[in-house]
Scaffold this active site. Structure first.
Site, short mmCIF file in Angstrom:
data_model
loop_
_atom_site.label_atom_id
_atom_site.label_comp_id
_atom_site.label_asym_id
_atom_site.label_seq_id
_atom_site.Cartn_x
_atom_site.Cartn_y
_atom_site.Cartn_z
N PRO A 1 50.29 14.20 30.61
CA PRO A 1 49.83 15.59 30.58
C PRO A 1 48.86 15.77 29.41
O PRO A 1 49.26 15.82 28.25
CB PRO A 1 51.12 16.38 30.37
CG PRO A 1 52.05 15.42 29.69
CD PRO A 1 51.70 14.05 30.18
N ASP B 1 48.35 13.34 24.36
CA ASP B 1 49.49 13.30 25.27
C ASP B 1 50.45 14.40 24.87
O ASP B 1 51.07 14.34 23.80
CB ASP B 1 50.14 11.92 25.17
CG ASP B 1 51.27 11.71 26.17
OD1 ASP B 1 51.77 12.72 26.72
OD2 ASP B 1 51.67 10.55 26.39
N HIS B 2 50.59 15.44 25.74
CA HIS B 2 51.41 16.59 25.39
C HIS B 2 52.89 16.24 25.27
O HIS B 2 53.68 17.01 24.71
CB HIS B 2 51.21 17.70 26.43
CG HIS B 2 51.28 19.07 25.85
ND1 HIS B 2 52.05 19.39 24.76
CD2 HIS B 2 50.66 20.23 26.21
CE1 HIS B 2 51.93 20.67 24.47
NE2 HIS B 2 51.08 21.21 25.34
N ARG B 3 53.30 15.09 25.80
CA ARG B 3 54.69 14.65 25.62
C ARG B 3 54.95 14.26 24.17
O ARG B 3 56.10 14.30 23.71
CB ARG B 3 54.99 13.47 26.55
CG ARG B 3 54.85 13.76 28.03
CD ARG B 3 54.97 12.49 28.86
NE ARG B 3 53.95 11.51 28.50
CZ ARG B 3 53.83 10.31 29.07
NH1 ARG B 3 54.68 9.96 30.03
NH2 ARG B 3 52.88 9.49 28.70
N VAL B 4 53.87 13.86 23.47
CA VAL B 4 54.00 13.40 22.09
C VAL B 4 53.49 14.44 21.10
O VAL B 4 54.08 14.65 20.04
CB VAL B 4 53.21 12.07 21.90
CG1 VAL B 4 53.29 11.58 20.46
CG2 VAL B 4 53.72 11.01 22.86
#
Length: 459
Positions: free
Chosen positions: A255, A431-434
């Site tokens: 994402p 990376d929106h997860r990170v």
């Protein structure tokens, strides 16, 4: 006892290799440490080393041939040794490896078919000007050639046909800056081979300009060759296939979140001018570029905002202890990302020297695996191409990539007055997860502070 030499895996993403050039011939004696051949991978061109003494009994792959990783490229042994059984096994091994590679590629193609491969924003090439229509009294331009040799008959290549040339011939021509349209091919079907390019460089075998068209107005021969008008089916190189696969995976699984800031580039330009003037005065031919300053500032900012220097690992986030800074280098067949290892520990001068050396080797396709793997963050600079702002695609497993636009002159407000100024756009894709938006903003603020106060880069 005879031994089969297999195609090595030279990078994590390599699935096959193209044999560009044999460095040893059949029946040549070889020793451990000798280089057998040059292999083109999806990232670079590298030499294959021999690890034992013997004789090169059989080359099982011709120049320009492709074999999957684990396939046989040649057989070593003792002079006069019977290799018929080993040769049959090698051919069977190559067939099996090719079948496995084809099955893997088919599976990947099925996955990629679910979504089109995305591409970075790029500048469209300007349209060629449309020439004014010529009258019957004007001479007609019919093609290209060399004014120092005589006329010749038109070929299929001149009429828009596909130019036939070996990969090695294309590589040498690109390195030497010679147009293959002016090289006469002596290979099968008029194919241009390595020796044809070398002969052209030596002044032999150069194709003459087109002969004039009989009848009608006289012809003028120009130095340009008419571009093909037909649709072309371009075979995918290993590098292009890898780019398509990895970037498709990136956009499908990561994402992306994008954050952009504008930087006042005037202080950076002033420091760069001072540094380069001082280097020139001392007799040093080295020059500091805008990209060198951005790389150094990025390395420092990644130390300050370490959450960007990380990777998603499914059940945890891996935060790297060192900054291995990759930067994008554009090649004719795609792009590659050389890596400056431990960039946070290196001075501006060291980073500039290493970036120039790596960039040069990247363009020559001579990078070693350790020079383009293991990056923790990437910088992609399209400013030298005239791009103002763009959004790059995260290069997995990294969590971020910085897109750098050109330095441009703009009107700015200073003390209530509109005055000339210079600005540069920086866009972080993460990376929106990170990384959350706030984390990306903090990183860009740290980067902006250093570029607008560039003496910090000298500390």
């Amino acid at each position: 006892m005879a031994t089969a030499i297999l195609m090595p895996r030279m990078s994590d993403s390599m699935t096959e290799g193209t044999l560009i050039k044999w460095l040893k011939n059949e029946n040549d004696p070889v020793r451990a440490g000798d280089m057998l051949c040059e292999i083109e991978t999806d990232k670079a061109t590298q030499e294959v080393e021999c690890f034992e003494d013997g004789v090169l009994l059989k080359q099982t792959l011709v120049e320009g041939g492709v074999v999957p990783v684990g396939g046989t490229i040649c057989i070593l042994g003792k002079a006069g040794e019977d290799i018929s059984e080993l040769l049959a096994q090698a051919m069977k091994n190559n067939s099996q490896q090719a079948a496995v590679a084809k099955e893997e590629q088919s599976a990947k193609a099925a996955d990629e078919a679910r979504a089109p491969a995305p591409a970075e924003s790029a500048v469209a090439a300007p349209a060629a000007p449309v020439p004014a229509p010529k009258t019957d009294s004007e001479p007609k331009v019919i093609g290209g050639g060399d004014p120092f040799v005589g006329p010749r008959e038109a070929t299929a290549d001149d009429m828009g046909g596909r130019l036939k040339a070996s990969p090695l011939a294309r590589k040498i021509a690109a390195e030497k800056g010679i147009s293959l349209y002016h090289v006469k091919g002596t290979g099968p079907g008029g194919r241009i081979v390595r020796q044809d390019v070398l002969d052209a460089l030596a002044g032999k075998g150069y194709r003459a300009p087109l002969a004039p068209v009989t009848g009608g107005a006289p012809a003028i021969v120009t130095g340009f060759v008419t571009a093909p008008a037909q649709d072309q089916k371009i075979p995918l190189s290993g590098m292009r296939r890898t780019i398509a696969r990895r970037l498709s995976e990136s956009k499908q699984t990561i994402p992306h979140v994008y954050t952009t800031v504008e930087v006042d580039s005037a202080p950076m330009a002033a420091l760069r001018a001072q540094l380069n003037a001082a280097l020139a005065a001392s007799g040093d031919e080295m020059k500091i570029s805008v990209n060198d300053l951005v790389l150094k500032a990025t390395a420092q900012a990644l130390v300050e905002e370490s959450e960007i220097n990380a990777a998603w690992q499914d059940d945890h986030i891996l935060r790297y202890g060192a900054v291995h800074l990759s930067f994008a280098v554009s090649l004719e067949s795609g792009l590659v990302t050389p890596t400056i290892r431990h960039a946070e520990q290196k001075s501006l001068r060291q980073i500039a020297q290493e970036a120039k050396a790596l960039g040069k080797r990247a363009k020559a396709r001579e990078l070693k695996p350790e020079e383009f793997t293991g990056g923790t963050f990437t910088v992609s600079n399209m400013g030298m191409m005239g791009v103002d702002v763009f959004q790059a695609i995260v290069n997995p497993p990294q969590a971020g990539i910085l897109a750098v636009g050109q330095v441009r002159e703009v009107p700015v407000v200073h003390d209530g007055q509109i005055v000339p100024g210079t600005r540069m756009s920086l866009t972080l894709s993460s990376d929106h997860r990170v990384v959350d938006g706030a984390g990306g903003a903090r990183f860009l603020a740290a980067l902006k502070r250093r570029l607008e106060n560039p003496t910090l880069l000298l500390l």
